[in-house]
Design an enzyme around this catalytic site. Structure first.
Site, PDB file in Angstrom:
ATOM      1  N   GLU A  80       0.848  -1.202   0.000  1.00  0.00           N
ATOM      2  CA  GLU A  80       0.000   0.000   0.000  1.00  0.00           C
ATOM      3  C   GLU A  80       0.881   1.249   0.000  1.00  0.00           C
ATOM      4  OE1 GLU A  80      -2.854   0.036   3.215  1.00  0.00           O
ATOM      5  OE2 GLU A  80      -3.866   1.803   2.404  1.00  0.00           O
ATOM      6  N   ASN A 135     -12.701  -0.965  -0.779  1.00  0.00           N
ATOM      7  CA  ASN A 135     -11.995  -1.611   0.334  1.00  0.00           C
ATOM      8  C   ASN A 135     -12.661  -1.203   1.646  1.00  0.00           C
ATOM      9  OD1 ASN A 135      -9.527  -2.738   1.820  1.00  0.00           O
ATOM     10  ND2 ASN A 135      -9.524  -0.602   2.500  1.00  0.00           N
ATOM     11  N   GLU A 136     -12.841  -2.161   2.530  1.00  0.00           N
ATOM     12  CA  GLU A 136     -13.423  -1.880   3.856  1.00  0.00           C
ATOM     13  C   GLU A 136     -14.552  -0.859   3.745  1.00  0.00           C
ATOM     14  OE1 GLU A 136     -10.452  -1.215   6.950  1.00  0.00           O
ATOM     15  OE2 GLU A 136      -9.756  -3.278   6.744  1.00  0.00           O
ATOM     16  N   TYR A 147      -7.028  -8.791  11.669  1.00  0.00           N
ATOM     17  CA  TYR A 147      -5.676  -8.539  12.178  1.00  0.00           C
ATOM     18  C   TYR A 147      -5.529  -9.165  13.560  1.00  0.00           C
ATOM     19  CZ  TYR A 147      -4.655  -5.346   8.374  1.00  0.00           C
ATOM     20  OH  TYR A 147      -4.392  -4.818   7.126  1.00  0.00           O
ATOM     21  N   GLU A 174      -6.551  -9.150   3.788  1.00  0.00           N
ATOM     22  CA  GLU A 174      -5.678  -8.465   4.760  1.00  0.00           C
ATOM     23  C   GLU A 174      -5.665  -9.288   6.033  1.00  0.00           C
ATOM     24  OE1 GLU A 174      -6.232  -4.225   5.516  1.00  0.00           O
ATOM     25  OE2 GLU A 174      -6.743  -3.910   3.409  1.00  0.00           O
ATOM     26  N   GLN A 201       1.857  -6.250   5.677  1.00  0.00           N
ATOM     27  CA  GLN A 201       2.046  -5.960   4.275  1.00  0.00           C
ATOM     28  C   GLN A 201       3.435  -6.438   3.860  1.00  0.00           C
ATOM     29  OE1 GLN A 201       0.957  -1.926   3.178  1.00  0.00           O
ATOM     30  NE2 GLN A 201      -1.027  -2.063   4.197  1.00  0.00           N
TER      31      GLN A 201
HETATM   32  O1  AHR Z   1      -3.154  -2.550   6.222  1.00  0.00           O
HETATM   33  C1  AHR Z   1      -3.413  -1.316   6.792  1.00  0.00           C
HETATM   34  C2  AHR Z   1      -4.873  -0.915   6.680  1.00  0.00           C
HETATM   35  O2  AHR Z   1      -5.661  -1.772   7.432  1.00  0.00           O
HETATM   36  C3  AHR Z   1      -5.494  -0.956   5.313  1.00  0.00           C
HETATM   37  O3  AHR Z   1      -5.229   0.184   4.573  1.00  0.00           O
HETATM   38  C4  AHR Z   1      -6.952  -1.049   5.615  1.00  0.00           C
HETATM   39  O4  AHR Z   1      -7.683  -1.695   4.608  1.00  0.00           O
HETATM   40  C5  AHR Z   1      -7.001  -1.784   6.948  1.00  0.00           C
HETATM   41  O5  AHR Z   1      -7.812  -1.149   7.849  1.00  0.00           O
END
Ligand code: AHR
Length: 521
Positions: free
Chosen positions: A53, A200-201, A267, A324, A373
């Site tokens: 990103e 995205n999101e 995450y 992600e 990432q």
């Molecule tokens: O990976 C960092 C961020 O986490 C991304 O930009 C977003 O999609 C997520 O909230």
């Protein structure tokens, strides 16, 4: 994080059933039985995808330094980083975001670099974005890596025409003004887009929408996305996160136009709390345990979403793309918090391996994932500082697991499993996965979650007589062992071998380790 014992027991039972763990006799060592007479789903290589990103040093400085840089580069791309990524055969790279994607104007990133407009990256540190890295640079990068492209379109602040023209610019073969523009910018041949994300999101940084509103927008935008016949990407709808299955449900029922999969984000935060996530180094066993516990939840989330998909899409046309995932810690002291730079330890190596084993177990739906990432951001493969580069423990696990790319998963059972307990809370002591590789060999991965005790594990294969196991192991002397620019080889893979003894193949798996072996007859 507070783990409720009842909830945890139910969770452990669910995990045990995932791995087909049967009841055990306490005195016996764990026995892993692989059934090589059966074959499961293909473990798509895109499960090993990456994410780059426009965020902190993720691209600028980490991948792209420009042709005039003193750092050794191939046409502007760091030679050291490109070579390291080639070595692990990155199959797919997602770009340009993330949250950044929904503010990105693709036209800013084409044409002569010195004429590209400067914008502010409002999501990540409020820094200036000079657009030196744009569409042509991205596709040159994936070509250098031998990877495929996952382009994420802007639904949040863009419009259907802009999105449609971007896809036309990339894939078009006609003499249209948009395609001629690409030619004038130096690229005659169209590029291939393997996946194209529509937003995205959408539930968060992508526009704070409700699933039904996003489904309408998706149908609207997707109506206008066209490519020459035979070069259609897989279209990705931006789905939900953690325990929320409402996005998967709504999108799989109400998106009627070109959709090949629904994305999902999760995450791993050691504490489970965004306000104070936990540190990347210097943690104790409580956070080692809670991090692995959080990671294991991926299995529960995938199961819940698969249940919804199996109801709404019984023919299994849709993929479930975890585009992600990875660890997210508190910002490091003295660094810009918006750059999401964090150290990467042996604990991250285990997080990656446990996630892979879960993805393999759900390979029938999980065809693609992207760790967040690739370089210098969150759970990165590579960290850089000016001209220095270091490979992280996570990189080494990607290296070990290469043999699983496009392999055929095999059923596996664990008898006599041990648990790993802290206080009155427990996790399975081992995470495992087996597959037949593209080269025809049998592969087994074993992760020992216990940071204090090695485990002896007996291995049996139905349908084959195996006499030896050889491969590589990642472990270290401390839970937070990591590689630094001064000490880049503290965590590195070591060769591993075990031979049968009296017809029994037994593997000694050190505490806190990841092992991948080929089993041979
Ligand atoms: O990976 C960092 C961020 O986490 C991304 O930009 C977003 O999609 C997520 O909230």
């Amino acid at each position: 994080m507070e783990l409720k014992p009842v909830k945890l027991r139910k969770y452990l039972a669910a995990v045990a059933s995932t791995l087909s763990i049967s009841a055990f006799a306490a005195d016996d060592i764990p026995l892993v039985t692989i059934d090589a007479t059966q074959s499961g789903a293909t473990i798509h290589r895109d499960i090993y995808g990456q994410f780059a990103e426009h965020l902190g040093r993720g691209i600028y400085g980490g991948i792209w330094v420009g042709k005039d840089s003193e750092i050794d580069n191939i046409n502007g791309f760091r030679t050291d980083v490109v070579e390291a990524l080639r070595d692990i055969h990155v199959p797919l790279v997602r770009w340009p975001g993330g949250c950044f994607a929904d503010e990105y104007r693709w036209r800013d990133g084409i044409g002569p670099r010195d004429q590209r407009p400067v914008r502010v990256n409002t999501h990540w540190g409020g820094v200036e974005e000079d657009n030196a890295f744009g569409t042509h640079e991205f596709f040159e990068l994936v070509e250098l890596l031998g990877a495929e492209a996952y382009v994420n379109g802007n639904l949040g602040t863009g419009n259907p025409r802009e999105m449609a023209e971007w896809l036309e610019y990339i894939t078009g073969t006609s003499k249209s003004a948009v395609v001629e523009e690409r030619r004038n910018n130096g690229r005659d041949k169209p590029w291939k887009v393997a996946y194209f994300g529509i937003g995205n999101e959408a539930w968060g940084c992508g526009g704070h929408m409700q699933p039904d509103y996003y489904a309408d927008l998706y149908n609207h935008f997707a109506t206008f996305l066209k490519t020459p016949r035979g070069s259609e990407p897989r279209y990705v709808a931006s789905g939900g996160h953690t325990t929320d299955t409402s996005w998967t449900d709504e999108l799989s029922r109400n998106i009627q136009r070109q959709m090949d999969g629904i994305s999902f984000h999760f995450y791993t935060l050691p504490t489970g709390e965004w306000e104070d996530k936990g540190e990347s180094t210097g943690f104790g066993e409580e956070q080692w345990f809670s991090t692995l516990w959080q990671t294991m939840r991926m299995d529960e989330f995938i199961r819940a979403n698969k249940k919804v998909l199996d109801k709404n899409d019984p023919e299994k046309k849709l993929g479930f793309y975890v585009d992600e995932w990875g660890t997210w810690y508190n910002p490091e002291e003295g660094r810009e918090p918006g750059f999401l730079y964090q150290q990467n330890t042996l604990r991250d190596a285990l997080v990656a391996a446990i996630n892979f084993n879960i993805f393999h177990a759900h390979a029938d739906r999980v065809h693609m994932t992207n760790i967040a990432q690739m370089v210098n951001v969150l759970q990165a493969m590579i960290l850089t500082d000016e001209d220095k580069m270091v490979l992280t423990p996570t990189y080494h696990v990607y290296d070990l697991y290469q043999v699983f790319q496009d392999a055929t998963s095999l059923p596996l059972e664990i008898e006599n499993p041990r648990t790993y307990s802290v206080g009155d809370q427990s996790l399975p002591g081992i995470s495992a996965s087996a597959a037949r590789g593209k080269d025809g060999k049998l592969y087994l991965s074993l992760v020992n979650l216990n940071p204090n005790q090695a485990q002896s594990i007996a291995v049996r294969v139905k349908g084959a007589e195996v006499v030896a196991a050889s491969g590589r192991l990642v472990t270290a002397d401390a839970m937070d062992a990591h590689n630094s620019f001064d000490s880049p080889a503290r965590v590195e893979p070591a060769a591993y071998r075990a031979d049968e003894d009296n017809g029994n193949l037994q593997l000694e798996v050190p505490a806190k380790s990841v092992l991948v072996v080929a089993l041979s007859s």
